[in-house]
Design an enzyme around this catalytic site. Structure first.
Site, PDB file in Angstrom:
ATOM      1  N   SER A 116     -10.803  33.813  20.989  1.00 33.63           N
ATOM      2  CA  SER A 116     -10.724  34.173  22.334  1.00 33.63           C
ATOM      3  C   SER A 116     -12.067  34.756  22.839  1.00 33.63           C
ATOM      4  O   SER A 116     -13.083  34.233  22.362  1.00 33.63           O
ATOM      5  CB  SER A 116      -9.571  34.752  22.714  1.00 33.63           C
ATOM      6  OG  SER A 116      -9.519  35.088  24.252  1.00 33.63           O
ATOM      7  N   HIS A 117     -12.060  35.954  23.273  1.00 33.14           N
ATOM      8  CA  HIS A 117     -13.082  36.494  23.732  1.00 33.14           C
ATOM      9  C   HIS A 117     -13.861  37.655  22.985  1.00 33.14           C
ATOM     10  O   HIS A 117     -14.680  38.633  23.376  1.00 33.14           O
ATOM     11  CB  HIS A 117     -12.891  37.065  25.232  1.00 33.14           C
ATOM     12  CG  HIS A 117     -11.792  38.444  25.018  1.00 33.14           C
ATOM     13  ND1 HIS A 117     -10.281  38.020  24.827  1.00 33.14           N
ATOM     14  CD2 HIS A 117     -11.796  39.843  24.846  1.00 33.14           C
ATOM     15  CE1 HIS A 117      -9.794  39.094  24.580  1.00 33.14           C
ATOM     16  NE2 HIS A 117     -10.633  40.142  24.546  1.00 33.14           N
TER      17      HIS A 117
END
Length: 504
Positions: A116-117
């Site tokens: 993800s981030h």
């Protein structure tokens, strides 16, 4: 015998996959990926009641630098167990789930390589079957299998597939059908997309451009796992500043921003106002409740009191404030549906949003498709998307502070703080325990000058106590923060410097 328990992260696998950050040794190795791939083959064979040699599994990745080598390793583990692998190369997390249900694909399972981030040196694995993503207990089972004897020496084949193009075509048809306006229903719209050099650039080139939109203001569409421009995260301040600037300076009707693997999104209206967090939830609630009057919107625990009022008073829906964690809100919506309660939307303030109509899949691209459909219909009425948020009230102040628990065995200490706070609330005049809270301690304040609330809770996975505060009065958030500090200052294993700094 390998032990991969340290890689468990809720319903995902996550770890350090690249050197380069001091103090962060690589623990998601190619061997770990290979073993976890083989373990998924064993788990899936049992789930599907098939021999491993009869299974098909799609494997994809986002733009992270470690993605190609981990994809090769996962594929080797699957193929060694006899599984036929479909290599999707660059893809999004939602596309990988859709590979189990899309016509022409329909694989037994799918694995997405993403973190993800998180920073460039991290990576992870997400696992899917057609019923959805694996749960926490399934990951426990996978890790246990990976520590034992695994099948190897098989001769499962590998085929290359262009999944992201098929997934994009699926979104194109959804938008066309939703608008009902021919081949290019977005003609006349200028839309900026910021993919943050993650996997989301396809939405501009393979979806919006095909639908006739002007995407010339889009930026950072090229995949680059070093993330040279900003973190691909709609919650990141620098990232949101970048898409606001692109939208306003180029005279766009709308700006869209994705996280690395496109399971989250945010937006910006033509005036440069963020449609994010509570505003994103409000917009999507307004859209879905048009087709599901009186439905229940499930959110996480940190949503605003004003959002709750907007859903109930303006939209005439039901607000179900639940626990943090995208799987928590999704599973609560599914549970409600099974009891006969209509729950069309489950969404976190982080931008993880899942609609019943889309398999309860947290899909940032699909959320944007819903927004675009509504924007096109509003334009036909001479309106813009921000008109749907005209009655949403905003707090005067908001803050999120995070307190590290400086203990290895942090969970008991954090739970004790919350237990003590629950008792403390009852002794404080003007403190009102929120009735509709399922996580941590949420307290409301109604006194003039500090109208608002705070929520203190445990982080899902980290040694952190996050504190969220909102107030409708200028200066009110600091007054609430001071009262929280009066309670919490005696806990010497908490790093309270963020709170002390905020009060000062």
């Amino acid at each position: 015998m390998a032990d991969y328990a340290h890689l468990k992260n809720g319903s995902d696998i996550r770890g350090v996959a690249l050197d380069g950050v001091p103090g962060e040794a690589v623990n998601l190795t190619e061997q770990a990926a290979r073993d976890l791939g083989a373990a998924f083959a064993v788990w899936l064979a049992d789930k599907k009641k098939k021999a491993t040699g009869a299974l098909t599994v799609a494997v994809g990745r986002d733009s992270r630098l470690s993605g190609p080598s981990l994809l090769t390793a996962v594929s080797a583990g699957l193929r060694g167990a006899g599984v036929t692998v479909y290599d999707c190369a660059m893809a999004s997390t939602p596309a990988m789930f859709m590979s189990t249900v899309l016509p022409g694909h329909g694989y037994d399972g799918a694995i997405m390589i993403t973190a993800s981030h998180l920073p460039f040196n991290r990576n992870g694995l997400k696992f899917f079957i057609s019923d959805g993503g694996l749960e926490h207990e399934d990951i426990e089972a996978l890790v246990a299998l990976a520590a034992g004897e695994l099948p190897s020496g098989g001769d499962g084949g590998c085929r290359q597939v262009d999944l992201i193009s098929d997934y994009a075509a699926h979104l194109v048809e959804k938008i066309r059908a939703g608008i009902g306006g021919g081949e290019q229903p977005l003609s006349g719209f200028k839309i900026a997309v910021d993919a943050g050099n993650g996997a989301g650039g396809f939405f501009a080139t393979k979806v919006l451009a095909v639908l006739g939109a002007d995407i010339s203001a889009s930026q950072y569409l090229e995949p680059d796992g070093s993330f040279p421009n900003h973190i691909p995260n709609p919650e990141n301040e620098q990232a949101m500043e970048a898409i606001i600037r692109a939208t306003v300076e180029n005279g766009c009707d709308l700006g869209l921003i994705f996280d690395t693997d496109v399971d989250r999104a945010g937006a910006v209206d033509a005036g440069g106002h963020e449609i994010n967090r509570n505003r994103l939830i409000a917009l999507l609630a307004a859209i879905v409740l048009e087709d599901c009057p009186g439905g229940t919107i499930v959110t996480d625990s940190v949503t605003s009191s004003h959002l709750a009022a907007f859903i109930t008073d303006e939209l005439h829906g039901v607000h179900r404030r639940f626990k943090r964690g995208y799987k928590n809100v999704i599973n609560e919506a599914i549970r409600l549906e099974k009891t006969g309660v209509a729950a069309p939307l489950a969404i976190e303030t982080s931008g993880h949003g899942a609609l019943k109509e889309n398999y309860y899949l947290d899909d940032g691209a699909y959320l944007c498709a819903k927004i675009l459909i509504k924007a096109a219909k509003l334009r036909a009425e001479g309106k813009t998307i921000d008109s749907m948020l005209a009655d949403l009230k905003e707090p005067a102040e908001a803050a999120e502070l995070r307190f590290k628990i400086e203990l290895d065995d942090f969970a008991p200490y954090g739970k004790q703080v919350l237990c003590d706070l629950e008792q403390y609330v009852n002794t404080q005049p003007g403190w009102q325990m929120a009735a509709d809270n399922f996580e941590g301690i949420r307290v409301n304040f109604t006194e003039a000058g500090q109208r608002g609330w705070f929520l203190l809770r445990m982080s899902l996975h980290d040694p952190i106590l996050p504190l969220n505060i909102e107030s409708d009065d200028v200066g009110g958030a600091k007054k609430i923060a001071q009262q929280v500090y009066d309670f919490i200052k005696s806990y010497d294993k908490l790093d309270l410097s963020p709170l002390e700094c905020y009060i000062r």
